[in-house]
Design an enzyme around this catalytic site. Structure first.
Site, PDB file in Angstrom:
ATOM      1  N   THR A  97       0.864  -1.178   0.000  1.00  0.00           N
ATOM      2  CA  THR A  97       0.000   0.000   0.000  1.00  0.00           C
ATOM      3  C   THR A  97       0.902   1.231   0.000  1.00  0.00           C
ATOM      4  OG1 THR A  97      -1.581  -1.245   1.335  1.00  0.00           O
ATOM      5  CG2 THR A  97      -1.944   1.123   1.140  1.00  0.00           C
ATOM      6  N   LYS A 172      -7.800   1.308  -2.262  1.00  0.00           N
ATOM      7  CA  LYS A 172      -7.252   0.788  -0.997  1.00  0.00           C
ATOM      8  C   LYS A 172      -7.160   1.900   0.064  1.00  0.00           C
ATOM      9  CE  LYS A 172      -5.125  -1.740   2.008  1.00  0.00           C
ATOM     10  NZ  LYS A 172      -5.849  -2.737   2.791  1.00  0.00           N
ATOM     11  N   LYS A 240       0.434   5.056   8.258  1.00  0.00           N
ATOM     12  CA  LYS A 240       0.919   5.361   6.894  1.00  0.00           C
ATOM     13  C   LYS A 240      -0.264   5.495   5.919  1.00  0.00           C
ATOM     14  CE  LYS A 240       2.355   1.557   4.731  1.00  0.00           C
ATOM     15  NZ  LYS A 240       1.308   1.125   3.797  1.00  0.00           N
TER      16      LYS A 240
HETATM   17  P1  NAP Z   1       6.017  -6.025   7.413  1.00  0.00           P
HETATM   18  O1  NAP Z   1       5.749  -7.319   8.085  1.00  0.00           O
HETATM   19  O2  NAP Z   1       6.549  -4.891   8.197  1.00  0.00           O
HETATM   20  O3  NAP Z   1       7.030  -6.333   6.197  1.00  0.00           O
HETATM   21  C1  NAP Z   1       7.599  -5.300   5.462  1.00  0.00           C
HETATM   22  C2  NAP Z   1       8.523  -5.890   4.415  1.00  0.00           C
HETATM   23  O4  NAP Z   1       9.097  -4.811   3.667  1.00  0.00           O
HETATM   24  C3  NAP Z   1       9.698  -6.691   4.997  1.00  0.00           C
HETATM   25  O5  NAP Z   1       9.947  -7.796   4.163  1.00  0.00           O
HETATM   26  C4  NAP Z   1      10.828  -5.667   4.937  1.00  0.00           C
HETATM   27  O6  NAP Z   1      12.118  -6.245   4.888  1.00  0.00           O
HETATM   28  C5  NAP Z   1      10.509  -5.013   3.623  1.00  0.00           C
HETATM   29  N1  NAP Z   1      11.199  -3.722   3.449  1.00  0.00           N
HETATM   30  C6  NAP Z   1      10.950  -2.572   4.096  1.00  0.00           C
HETATM   31  N2  NAP Z   1      11.767  -1.596   3.643  1.00  0.00           N
HETATM   32  C7  NAP Z   1      12.547  -2.166   2.683  1.00  0.00           C
HETATM   33  C8  NAP Z   1      13.575  -1.677   1.841  1.00  0.00           C
HETATM   34  N3  NAP Z   1      13.958  -0.398   1.890  1.00  0.00           N
HETATM   35  N4  NAP Z   1      14.157  -2.545   0.970  1.00  0.00           N
HETATM   36  C9  NAP Z   1      13.765  -3.834   0.921  1.00  0.00           C
HETATM   37  N5  NAP Z   1      12.792  -4.360   1.689  1.00  0.00           N
HETATM   38  C10 NAP Z   1      12.187  -3.521   2.557  1.00  0.00           C
HETATM   39  O7  NAP Z   1       4.721  -5.472   6.665  1.00  0.00           O
HETATM   40  P2  NAP Z   1       3.409  -6.236   6.137  1.00  0.00           P
HETATM   41  O8  NAP Z   1       2.386  -6.218   7.198  1.00  0.00           O
HETATM   42  O9  NAP Z   1       3.765  -7.509   5.472  1.00  0.00           O
HETATM   43  O10 NAP Z   1       2.918  -5.157   5.049  1.00  0.00           O
HETATM   44  C11 NAP Z   1       3.558  -5.007   3.797  1.00  0.00           C
HETATM   45  C12 NAP Z   1       2.712  -4.075   2.945  1.00  0.00           C
HETATM   46  O11 NAP Z   1       1.396  -4.626   2.800  1.00  0.00           O
HETATM   47  C13 NAP Z   1       2.530  -2.669   3.551  1.00  0.00           C
HETATM   48  O12 NAP Z   1       2.477  -1.719   2.524  1.00  0.00           O
HETATM   49  C14 NAP Z   1       1.171  -2.772   4.240  1.00  0.00           C
HETATM   50  O13 NAP Z   1       0.533  -1.520   4.380  1.00  0.00           O
HETATM   51  C15 NAP Z   1       0.426  -3.698   3.276  1.00  0.00           C
HETATM   52  N6  NAP Z   1      -0.690  -4.465   3.877  1.00  0.00           N
HETATM   53  C16 NAP Z   1      -0.514  -5.126   5.063  1.00  0.00           C
HETATM   54  C17 NAP Z   1      -1.587  -5.837   5.605  1.00  0.00           C
HETATM   55  C18 NAP Z   1      -1.482  -6.565   6.931  1.00  0.00           C
HETATM   56  O14 NAP Z   1      -2.545  -6.950   7.460  1.00  0.00           O
HETATM   57  N7  NAP Z   1      -0.308  -6.781   7.506  1.00  0.00           N
HETATM   58  C19 NAP Z   1      -2.810  -5.889   4.928  1.00  0.00           C
HETATM   59  C20 NAP Z   1      -2.935  -5.226   3.711  1.00  0.00           C
HETATM   60  C21 NAP Z   1      -1.876  -4.513   3.195  1.00  0.00           C
HETATM   61  P3  NAP Z   1      12.933  -6.584   6.244  1.00  0.00           P
HETATM   62  O15 NAP Z   1      12.380  -7.880   6.742  1.00  0.00           O
HETATM   63  O16 NAP Z   1      14.333  -6.663   5.814  1.00  0.00           O
HETATM   64  O17 NAP Z   1      12.671  -5.436   7.188  1.00  0.00           O
END
Ligand code: NAP
Length: 298
Positions: A97, A172, A240
């Site tokens: 997102t 979204k 965010k």
């Molecule tokens: P998360 O668990 O915090 O994972 C974030 C991922 O992004 C990790 O793999 C992290 O790598 C990677 N990352 C961050 N900065 C980076 C960079 N500069 N270069 C390379 N990799 C990087 O987050 P998440 O919950 O999976 O969410 C991911 C996305 O999906 C977000 O945009 C969120 O808003 C969206 N989303 C999440 C949900 C939910 O329920 N969780 C639902 C819908 C949408 P590292 O492991 O190395 O830190």
């Protein structure tokens, strides 16, 4: 021969999504900045790349779900990014997102490589990702959407085509403006009720037998009442998303007074260090102001 997928970002959402692709028979190459998070995928049979560019090499699809706009820009358009190696005809699907403006720039740069791009944010959280039951909101060319459907069907139960580039993300952001507000107002109501002497379980029975009932708060309530804020959707990402919604509103002269206030409540909770908890932990900020805790053992 099995189709190949470069998969970038093995966070809360990415890990189960990538696993489902491996289980469905795709040849998956994963990249995660922190290498430790690649272990589960490696055991499941995925190849591990040391850069996003390496993961994208010769891939039929590249899927990315990293944290925010800057991260998507880095892994797709950066110096070791996907666009350095991508072959013509590949479909890049960005499910993070992020800002629709940034996403459209990435779509343009992808087109420059004769590859295709979809913004494909999701809803359904960790459970939906694990079960392959996400809902996708998709922007881009209709023809690319149709071509990507076999892969998207592995990951989701519903795929809604929203229009041209950025339209999936616009949808979204609107959805999360609604969702963030629903949870925050549910918390405000329960803090008021509890402080006034109405027990959470009594208040819940009332909500569930009224028009205020919602699937979202039915799901979140048991976690809130137990004080279990294990992050399914981290509060920092909800903050965010409401911030991105307000930016989109500002750019189009749209007043969103309630979202503006709710954004500051999430900002306050984040400033208190609650960003890595689930976004339902927004209640703890309200509880501290009111001097009451909404907890129940029932
Ligand atoms: P998360 O668990 O915090 O994972 C974030 C991922 O992004 C990790 O793999 C992290 O790598 C990677 N990352 C961050 N900065 C980076 C960079 N500069 N270069 C390379 N990799 C990087 O987050 P998440 O919950 O999976 O969410 C991911 C996305 O999906 C977000 O945009 C969120 O808003 C969206 N989303 C999440 C949900 C939910 O329920 N969780 C639902 C819908 C949408 P590292 O492991 O190395 O830190």
């Amino acid at each position: 021969m099995a189709e190949s997928v470069g998969f970038i970002g093995l966070g809360i959402m990415g890990e189960p999504m990538a696993l489902n692709l491996v289980k469905a028979g795709y040849k998956v190459t994963v990249f995660n900045r922190n290498l430790e998070k690649t272990q589960t995928l490696k055991k499941a049979g995925a190849r591990v790349a040391s850069t996003p560019a390496e993961a994208a090499q010769n891939a039929d699809y590249v899927m990315s779900i990293v944290s925010d706009s800057a991260a998507s820009e880095e892994v797709i358009g950066g110096k070791d990014g996907v666009l350095q190696t991508i072959k013509p005809g590949t479909i890049v699907i960005d499910s993070a997102t992020i800002s629709p403006v940034v996403s459209r720039k990435l779509a343009c740069a992808t087109a420059g490589k004769k590859a295709s791009f979809l913004d494909a944010p999701v809803t359904g959280s960790k459970h939906g990702a694990e079960k392959g039951e996400l809902t996708f909101m998709i922007g881009g060319e209709r023809e690319t959407f149709d071509r990507a459907m076999p892969l998207l069907k592995v990951l989701g139960k519903k795929h809604i085509y929203c229009g041209t580039y950025g339209a999936g993300l616009s949808a979204k952001l609107a959805q999360n403006a609604i969702q963030s507000t629903m949870v925050e107002i549910f918390c405000e109501g329960f803090v008021l009720a509890t402080k006034s002497g109405v027990r959470p379980e009594v208040m819940m029975e009332i909500v569930q037998n009224s028009m205020a009932r919602a699937a979202l708060t039915d799901f979140k309530a048991p976690f809130i009442f137990k004080g279990d804020f294990t992050p399914y959707f981290p509060l920092k990402w909800m903050h965010k998303d409401v911030t991105l919604a307000m930016e989109a509103a500002f750019a189009q002269d749209i007043p969103m007074p309630v979202t503006a206030a709710v954004k500051e409540v999430y900002a306050s909770a984040r400033a208190q260090g609650k960003g890595d908890l689930d976004y339902a932990a927004v209640i703890t900020f309200l509880e501290e102001l009111a001097g009451v805790k909404v907890r129940s053992t029932e």
